[in-house]
Design a protein around this motif. Structure first.
Motif, PDB file in Angstrom:
ATOM      1  N   ARG A 164       0.840  -1.277  -0.037  1.00  0.00           N
ATOM      2  CA  ARG A 164      -0.022  -0.139  -0.045  1.00  0.00           C
ATOM      3  C   ARG A 164       0.742   1.081   0.029  1.00  0.00           C
ATOM      4  O   ARG A 164       0.417   2.518  -0.229  1.00  0.00           O
ATOM      5  N   PRO A 199       3.559   2.479  -1.913  1.00  0.00           N
ATOM      6  CA  PRO A 199       3.696   3.365  -3.085  1.00  0.00           C
ATOM      7  C   PRO A 199       2.510   4.337  -3.497  1.00  0.00           C
ATOM      8  O   PRO A 199       2.869   5.312  -3.670  1.00  0.00           O
ATOM      9  N   LEU A 200       1.277   3.912  -3.467  1.00  0.00           N
ATOM     10  CA  LEU A 200       0.386   4.789  -3.746  1.00  0.00           C
ATOM     11  C   LEU A 200       0.189   5.859  -2.658  1.00  0.00           C
ATOM     12  O   LEU A 200       0.088   7.034  -3.126  1.00  0.00           O
ATOM     13  N   VAL A 207       2.897   8.659  -3.684  1.00  0.00           N
ATOM     14  CA  VAL A 207       2.559   9.419  -4.741  1.00  0.00           C
ATOM     15  C   VAL A 207       1.353  10.446  -4.132  1.00  0.00           C
ATOM     16  O   VAL A 207       1.697  11.610  -4.601  1.00  0.00           O
ATOM     17  N   TRP A 208       0.621  10.107  -3.352  1.00  0.00           N
ATOM     18  CA  TRP A 208      -0.368  11.095  -2.916  1.00  0.00           C
ATOM     19  C   TRP A 208       0.510  12.024  -2.083  1.00  0.00           C
ATOM     20  O   TRP A 208       0.122  13.429  -2.278  1.00  0.00           O
TER      21      TRP A 208
END
Lengths: 161, 158, 92, 121
Positions: free
Chosen positions: A62, A64-65, A68-69
């Motif tokens: 969970r 990497p996402l 990005v955010w």
């Protein structure tokens, strides 16, 4: 059992990082790399560093996402603070307040607190059991944190484990 | 000082990486900058970070003082041993060419071992120095100096 | 060319951080300024490595980033407790 | 063609990163107290470092240098908030009081847009 999984995973991670750093494929250096990874894993086990905190395996998929955010948030927050610094009047409005932290584990709270500090304009001053002590540069920063979006996302990142 | 979870968790995460980087610098001395001294310093820095965050007592449980006392001369012994070995094999002191059948190979091996000796001595020596000085002038949370008499749990120094 | 420009632009930033380290009224201001100066130095070393085309500089930048963090923690601990060895954290 | 695009992109990233670092240093000098200075220093530690290192990464291409730059960025992003937090805690424990809007004679006092009194969601 848990120590075994975490220790193996740490050793593998270290070996991969060694290979990425070194880039040499001679047998001697690869062997030294494996030896180094094993030595450090042993030392880390001795230091009692390897557990879900020191080697957070459960976050792997969970994370990497979330990064990005978080990058996007960092860029937005930076824009605001840069505007304030370049403004000749220096329109700061510093304030100190608390926000609730809904994460269950320490590592979740740490991720939340560090994400807050990473976005300029807000700094985490202290972590307690149920909430965080925040210093914000402007009212915008306070409103943004109190909307609770980051809290929700970090809790989701933390998951059930 | 109270509970400081951020520092604790980030330190736990970083220490293996710091130690790995130290060993990387150690063994790539002949390809790039670095070598024994730098690697020893970085390795000691990792151990010092551990001692800073988790306390001197915890750190000296993990890294026993007698181990350090062995490691400091051991590094010098490795260094001198390579020199003596090359003397015995018919070269000059620290003449690496004779260490293996192939001179290039021998130089590789010799440099690696000598750097290892330097690294072990520097890492153990710096850690010893830190341990020796960090215990001086201990203060309890109220700010008063802790003397040995006032702290009976501390074992007398041998 | 572009690395030279970046290095020249980094110099005044480092200078300003150093000015805050000298001027800073409290010791915490100085620690903050020195920490920021360290970050700038890491970036400066990386840029210099590309400028002179010696990619080994990146290793030095990485080592500097480590030492910068450890140094900051050590100085803070010294000012907070007056002692490097004080146990402030349990392992769990 | 592609290399020209990459080159100009990395120019842009490097220069904007350096601009961020300069602004951060200016903020470090302009801000009135320790805690507001930390916000200014945060710009250099996050966006400035990200942009400069991203610019260098584009120049490095696929190589070991790229990995090391990623590692530096990783380190900075993990350590800088930690150091900042430790500094803030040490300063608070050492008796530093943050300068808050109530004591600051600016044109937008806290009452104008104060959400502090609202109940938390």
């Amino acid at each position: 059992m848990n120590r075994l999984v975490h220790g193996t995973s740490l050793a593998l991670t270290l070996a991969v990082i060694w290979y990425l750093l070194s880039g040499h494929t001679e047998a001697l250096l690869l062997g030294l790399g494996c030896g180094s990874a094993a030595t450090i894993t042993w030392l880390a086990l001795r230091m009692d560093l390897i557990d879900h905190e020191g080697h957070p395996l459960h976050l792997t998929f969970r994370a990497p996402l979330f990064w990005v955010w978080l990058m996007w948030e960092i860029i937005k927050a930076n824009g605001q603070v840069i505007k304030i610094i370049l403004d000749p009047k220096l329109p700061i409005n510093p304030r100190r307040f608390r926000v609730p932290a809904s994460q269950k584990t320490d590592i979740g709270k740490v991720i939340y607190a560090n994400s807050i500090t990473l976005t300029p304009g807000t700094i985490c001053l202290d972590v307690t059991e149920s909430d965080l002590d925040i210093h914000a540069l402007t009212a915008d920063g306070e409103l943004g944190l109190k909307s609770g979006e980051m809290d929700r996302l970090v809790t989701r990142l933390e998951g059930d484990s | 000082m109270k509970h400081h979870s951020i520092l604790r968790i980030i330190t736990k995460l970083l220490i293996p990486l710091i130690l790995l980087f130290a060993l990387y610098v150690q063994f790539h001395g002949d390809f790039g900058p670095g070598g024994g001294f730098q690697a020893g310093v970085i390795f000691a820095a990792g151990l010092i970070l551990y001692a800073l965050v988790f306390g001197l007592d915890t750190a000296s449980e993990v890294i026993k003082e007698w181990v350090l006392m062995i490691l400091v001369p051991l590094g010098v012994l490795i260094y001198a041993g390579v020199g003596v070995a090359s003397l015995i094999l018919g070269g000059n002191f620290l003449d690496y060419n004779v260490l293996a059948h192939d001179p290039v190979h021998g130089q590789h091996l010799g440099i690696l071992l000598v750097e290892l000796g330097v690294g072990v001595t520097v890492a153990a020596g710096l850690t010893t120095i830190f341990f020796a000085f960090a215990g001086r002038g201990r203060r309890n949370p109220e700010g008063a100096l802790i003397t040995k008499a006032a702290n009976p749990t501390q074992e007398p120094q041998r | 060319m572009m690395f030279e420009v970046a290095a020249v632009a980094l110099f005044p930033a480092m200078f300003l951080a150093l000015a805050r380290a000298i001027a800073g009224p409290t010791v915490y201001d100085r620690v903050l300024a020195v920490n920021t100066f360290g970050t700038f130095t890491v970036l400066m070393i990386a840029v210099l490595g590309f400028m002179t085309d010696q990619k080994d500089f990146i290793d030095i930048a990485l080592a500097y980033a480590l030492i910068n963090f450890i140094g900051t923690i050590a100085v803070l601990k010294f000012f907070a407790v007056g002692d490097f060895g004080y146990q402030q954290e349990s392992k769990k | 063609m592609i290399s020209t695009v990459l080159d100009s992109l990395s120019w842009l990233l490097l220069l904007s990163g350096c601009a961020c670092l300069l602004i951060s240093a200016i903020g470090l000098l302009r801000m009135p107290d320790l805690f507001t200075r930390m916000h200014a220093a945060g710009i250099g530690d996050t966006l400035g470092a990200i942009l400069v290192l991203a610019g260098l990464m584009l120049q490095a291409g696929l190589s070991i240098t790229l990995v090391k730059l990623v590692l530096i960025l990783f380190f900075l992003l993990f350590t800088s908030p930690t150091a900042c937090h430790a500094l803030a805690r040490a300063a608070l424990a050492g008796g530093q009081k943050p300068l808050l809007a109530e004591n600051l004679n600016t044109e937008n006092p806290i009452s104008e847009s104060s959400p502090t009194e609202q109940p938390l969601p």
